[in-house]
Scaffold this active site. Structure first.
Site, PDB file in Angstrom:
ATOM      1  CE  LYS A 126      -1.900  47.796  10.337  1.00 58.70           C
ATOM      2  NZ  LYS A 126      -0.740  46.957  11.227  1.00 58.70           N
ATOM      3  CB  THR A 127      -7.731  46.283  14.194  1.00 57.63           C
ATOM      4  OG1 THR A 127      -6.927  45.820  12.978  1.00 57.63           O
ATOM      5  CG2 THR A 127      -8.929  45.675  14.150  1.00 57.63           C
TER       6      THR A 127
ATOM      7  CG  ASP B 194      -8.271  46.916   9.946  1.00 65.68           C
ATOM      8  OD1 ASP B 194      -7.292  47.340   9.565  1.00 65.68           O
ATOM      9  OD2 ASP B 194      -8.640  46.001  10.891  1.00 65.68           O
ATOM     10  CD  GLU B 195      -5.589  43.542   7.392  1.00 63.70           C
ATOM     11  OE1 GLU B 195      -4.659  43.892   6.822  1.00 63.70           O
ATOM     12  OE2 GLU B 195      -5.540  43.057   8.498  1.00 63.70           O
TER      13      GLU B 195
ATOM     14  CD  GLN C 243       0.468  42.806   8.328  1.00 64.13           C
ATOM     15  OE1 GLN C 243      -0.284  41.891   8.614  1.00 64.13           O
ATOM     16  NE2 GLN C 243       0.424  43.842   9.191  1.00 64.13           N
TER      17      GLN C 243
ATOM     18  NE  ARG D 198      -0.810  37.707  11.359  1.00 60.24           N
ATOM     19  CZ  ARG D 198      -0.968  39.070  11.541  1.00 60.24           C
ATOM     20  NH1 ARG D 198      -2.383  39.529  12.054  1.00 60.24           N
ATOM     21  NH2 ARG D 198      -0.395  39.885  11.087  1.00 60.24           N
TER      22      ARG D 198
HETATM   23  P1  ATP Z   1      -2.022  43.555  12.350  1.00 56.43           P
HETATM   24  O1  ATP Z   1      -1.250  44.450  11.420  1.00 56.43           O
HETATM   25  O2  ATP Z   1      -1.913  42.194  12.367  1.00 56.43           O
HETATM   26  O3  ATP Z   1      -3.581  43.702  11.588  1.00 56.43           O
HETATM   27  P2  ATP Z   1      -3.015  45.975  14.159  1.00 56.43           P
HETATM   28  O4  ATP Z   1      -1.678  46.637  13.804  1.00 56.43           O
HETATM   29  O5  ATP Z   1      -4.116  45.937  13.447  1.00 56.43           O
HETATM   30  O6  ATP Z   1      -2.254  44.249  13.437  1.00 56.43           O
HETATM   31  P3  ATP Z   1      -4.116  45.131  16.727  1.00 56.43           P
HETATM   32  O7  ATP Z   1      -4.524  43.807  16.357  1.00 56.43           O
HETATM   33  O8  ATP Z   1      -4.790  46.387  16.681  1.00 56.43           O
HETATM   34  O9  ATP Z   1      -2.727  45.375  15.629  1.00 56.43           O
HETATM   35  O10 ATP Z   1      -3.303  45.105  18.073  1.00 56.43           O
HETATM   36  C1  ATP Z   1      -2.635  43.784  18.262  1.00 56.43           C
HETATM   37  C2  ATP Z   1      -2.550  43.407  19.840  1.00 56.43           C
HETATM   38  O11 ATP Z   1      -2.218  44.487  20.700  1.00 56.43           O
HETATM   39  C3  ATP Z   1      -4.000  43.232  20.028  1.00 56.43           C
HETATM   40  O12 ATP Z   1      -4.181  42.166  20.741  1.00 56.43           O
HETATM   41  C4  ATP Z   1      -4.274  44.519  20.788  1.00 56.43           C
HETATM   42  O13 ATP Z   1      -5.388  44.448  21.806  1.00 56.43           O
HETATM   43  C5  ATP Z   1      -3.037  45.010  21.505  1.00 56.43           C
HETATM   44  N1  ATP Z   1      -2.909  46.349  21.519  1.00 56.43           N
HETATM   45  C6  ATP Z   1      -2.855  47.317  20.783  1.00 56.43           C
HETATM   46  N2  ATP Z   1      -2.526  48.433  21.147  1.00 56.43           N
HETATM   47  C7  ATP Z   1      -2.450  48.365  22.618  1.00 56.43           C
HETATM   48  C8  ATP Z   1      -2.179  49.097  23.744  1.00 56.43           C
HETATM   49  N3  ATP Z   1      -1.904  50.572  23.486  1.00 56.43           N
HETATM   50  N4  ATP Z   1      -2.134  48.579  24.864  1.00 56.43           N
HETATM   51  C9  ATP Z   1      -2.127  47.444  25.021  1.00 56.43           C
HETATM   52  N5  ATP Z   1      -2.536  46.614  24.072  1.00 56.43           N
HETATM   53  C10 ATP Z   1      -2.747  46.888  22.979  1.00 56.43           C
HETATM   54 MG    MG Z   2      -5.350  44.767  11.987  1.00 52.30          MG
END
Ligand code: ATP
Ligand code: MG
Length: 713
Positions: free
Chosen positions: A32-33, A217-218, A248, A600
């Site tokens: 997402k981030t 975000d969040e 979350q 995490r």
């Molecule tokens: P959270 O809910 O904990 O905030 P999130 O959904 O925001 O998580 P991110 O932090 O954006 O998730 O991504 C999680 C990990 O996966 C990060 O290390 C990111 O770089 C990696 N990642 C996300 N998408 C891809 C992709 N398409 N290919 C490879 N790595 C990815």
């Molecule tokens: Mg995130």
């Protein structure tokens, strides 16, 4: 844009759908981030907008910094300083800095942090003659905060049902005083920005025009005021993208509301909804454990994450004798991990409450592991730092009474409590600030000696104010130290504590210097702004260190290895309500918190709990958390259980460097321990797992062999 390949199909769709409202609803670690970051980069690269047209909201300042860094790497040749990537609070503070005069404040307002707020509430209780035994200040503080988060002003309170009339009185006076002091508390930043927009359509329109693209975000942890702020700003262009995960949502105590996700779908009924289901962060084992735990919640949108990642190690479980032993285990394991090649910043030690940190701090220090406590012991909350900041605040705004009273007699200048009381009474009676009372001191009957002292004080502040106009922040701090004799009084003392305080002040100057280097407009006001906003979740140090923090503070972050500690009933989950429905709601929020914690971890997850813990200083026995039971046994490997004496090595898995010579130890052997030095073995358990060593320096100590890292000498 080569980097578009770094996104999966759903992520790419979210990045490319730049126009119109968009909701990305997805589980932990699904990117997402990353979507927000790449979307901004895409908008800039396509020339759809300038950096100044972007407003991106993150949950912490640290997350904002990281996001900016990533965007810079994806986009060439742009001026990024105009891009707004910040927390809600910082964005609102920035708007109010320019516009507060439109709603009766001065643009040079100060921001009150939690402690200031508490202090001011105390003052309100006193003025209104309310007994704090009868009405809890913290309760009132929470109520006021809730009202503000729901955009309910003091005069609207009654429309929202039964409210204790004292609470309303305090709310009114509290707001009145804040205005007199020209101050905002954290909640006010949002509240008054919304008020500003509602009362001044032209100003709102200016910002609506400016922010063509808004990203949050969040989103699951926004409250109503934050939602409304975004809603108002996005009315013109309607390019608003929010990403979140209902599993979350962990800030309901701050008024965050899952309803906001539903509200978004309702208010932006044409919103596109994209789901991401692939987790990129964790091993299969860790992700399965997280899925299993969160499954126990009834109130959720059902979803299941999957991953291509390897199965990975089992989840390790350590059952400690007590909290000291728990910390010792964590510290020695961390040490092992670092020695076997993990970088310190890839390791996170998480706990449910801030108070738990001290044991880990002690143990990690003993093992010489570099660490930082994210949040708790906030540097800017230490006494000496707050004192200096109070001076700085007075320089920018002499009508900030809280700051004035904080330092009117620090260092000591013979202005006693009775004089301070008298100033307070006068300021209340005439409705003027304490500083004004002092300026007009001739009108009031201070005795001659006091009058002299007040004279000196007021001219000190006056001089500082005048001189600071042409100085940088670091120079101003030095000027304050110099003129007030503050540092001198610390340095002349021989105590270690005072010495540490002096060190902290040195650090403050270093921080100010860094601020000057990194900011375009390094004014004193902006400096004060930035430190008040470096919220509890934030930390500015960038060195290689193990992170210690609460689970709340860990949201959005990721670590190679996570130690999730204190998994005991009554601690995590920490359920306080007695009423069953309330308790059930709290338990579900705790479970979401546990889900956040587990997710995490990328490679390794270590769970710990103590069988005994000192609670208010009393030793009490504990039960392991229901969350541990909710993880299927097949994913778990018990490391050592001192009650049943079952034991399996954990360090062997992660640390190949274990000293082999330790295997055939005997009573009488001489050994060396990193922390305790040289000693002699005087007892070995039958199973050879535990040992008592008589150390030359500290005497006898019982240790678990595989974590003690003893070397035979
Ligand atoms: P959270 O809910 O904990 O905030 P999130 O959904 O925001 O998580 P991110 O932090 O954006 O998730 O991504 C999680 C990990 O996966 C990060 O290390 C990111 O770089 C990696 N990642 C996300 N998408 C891809 C992709 N398409 N290919 C490879 N790595 C990815
Ligand atoms: Mg995130």
């Amino acid at each position: 844009m080569e980097w578009l390949k770094e996104l999966n199909e759903q992520q790419k769709e979210a990045v490319l759908s730049t126009e119109g409202p968009l909701l990305v609803l997805a589980g932990a670690g699904s990117g997402k981030t990353r979507v927000i970051t790449y979307r901004i980069a895409y908008i800039l690269n396509m020339g759809l907008a300038n950096p100044g047209n972007i407003l991106a909201i993150t949950f912490t300042n640290k997350a904002a910094d990281e996001m900016k860094e990533r965007i810079k790497r994806l986009v060439s040749t742009q001026s990024f300083s105009e891009m707004w990537v910040s927390t809600f609070h910082a964005a609102c503070a920035r708007i109010l800095r320019m516009e507060a005069h439109n709603i009766g404040f001065s643009n040079s307002f100060v921001i009150f942090d939690t402690q200031d707020r508490q202090q001011l509430l105390k003052e309100c209780f006193e003025r209104l003659n309310i007994d704090s035994e009868r009405l809890d200040i913290k309760y009132v503080s929470r109520q006021i905060s809730n009202f503000k988060n729901q955009l309910i002003g003091p005069s609207d309170v009654y429309r929202y049902g039964e409210v204790d009339s004292h609470v309303v009185e305090v709310y009114k006076l509290y707001n009145k005083l804040l205005k007199e002091y020209n101050a905002f508390d954290f909640d006010d930043l949002l509240y008054y920005t919304v008020v500003l927009f509602e009362k001044n359509p032209d100003i709102l329109e200016k910002y609506q025009n400016k922010f063509k693209y808004i990203l949050v975000d969040e989103y699951q942890d926004t409250n109503h005021a934050q939602f409304y702020f975004i809603y108002l700003l996005s009315q013109k262009h309607r390019n608003v993208c929010v990403v979140g995960d209902d599993d979350q949502s962990i800030y309901s105590f701050r008024g965050a509301n899952i309803k906001n996700i539903l509200e978004f779908e309702k208010v932006f009924s044409d919103a596109k909804v994209i789901k991401l289901e692939k987790n990129y962060r964790s091993t299969r084992t860790i992700l399965s454990a997280a899925n299993e735990v969160i499954k126990h919640n009834h109130y959720r949108k059902s979803k299941r994450l999957w991953t291509d990642n390897l199965e990975g190690e089992k989840i390790f479980l350590y059952s400690a004798f007590d909290e000291v032993n728990e910390a010792e285990f964590v510290a020695s394991s961390v040490k092992n991990l670092i020695e076997s090649g993990f970088v310190p910043s890839g390791i996170g030690v998480l706990y449910r409450t801030n108070a738990q940190s001290v044991n880990f701090e002690n143990a990690l220090s003993a093992y010489s592991v570099p660490y930082k406590v994210v949040g708790a012991l906030r540097f800017y909350e230490r006494k000496e730092i707050k004192d200096i900041i109070a001076y700085l605040r007075l320089i920018t705004n002499p009508h900030d009474d809280l700051s004035l009273f904080r330092i009117i007699n620090v260092p000591k200048r013979g202005i006693g409590n009775s004089t301070i009381e008298k100033i307070k009474v006068l300021s209340e009676k005439y409705g003027i600030s304490a500083y004004t009372v002092l300026l007009e001191r001739a009108k009031f009957d201070f005795d001659k000696k006091t009058y002299e002292k007040l004279n000196n004080f007021i001219s000190l502040i006056g001089d500082l104010k005048a001189e600071a106009e042409n100085l940088s922040v670091t120079q101003t701090i030095k000027l304050v130290l110099d003129k007030t004799g503050y540092l001198e009084s610390l340095l002349s003392s021989k105590s270690e504590e005072e010495f540490q305080r002096a060190k902290n002040i040195e650090q403050l100057i270093s921080s100010a210097a860094i601020f000057e280097e990194e900011n375009e407009e390094p004014t004193l006001q902006n400096f004060l702004n930035s430190i008040t906003l470096s919220s509890e979740e934030d930390d500015n140090q960038k060195e290689e260190k193990v992170s210690l923090m609460t689970v709340h503070a860990a949201k959005g972050l990721e670590f190679e290895v996570v130690f999730l500690t204190g998994l005991e009933e009554g601690l995590f989950p920490l359920v306080r309500a007695e009423e069953p429905l309330e308790a059930e709601k709290e338990l579900e929020e705790e479970r979401r918190l546990c889900y956040v914690a587990i997710t995490r971890a990328k490679k390794l997850l270590v769970l710990t709990y103590a069988n005994n813990r000192r609670v208010f200083g009393r030793f009490s026995s504990r039960q392991k958390s229901c969350f541990i039971e909710e993880i299927p046994q097949e994913y778990i490997q018990v490391v050592y259980n001192p009650i049943t004496k079952t034991y399996q090595t954990f360090s062997a898995k992660i640390n190949q460097t274990e000293d082999a010579s330790i295997s055939n130890l005997q009573i009488g052997n001489k050994v060396q321990h990193r922390k305790f030095g040289v000693g002699k073995i005087i007892w070995l358990s039958d199973d050879m797992k535990e040992v008592v060593v008589d150390f030359e320096k500290i005497g006898q100590k019982r240790l678990i062999l595989s974590y003690a890292n003893l070397k035979r000498i």
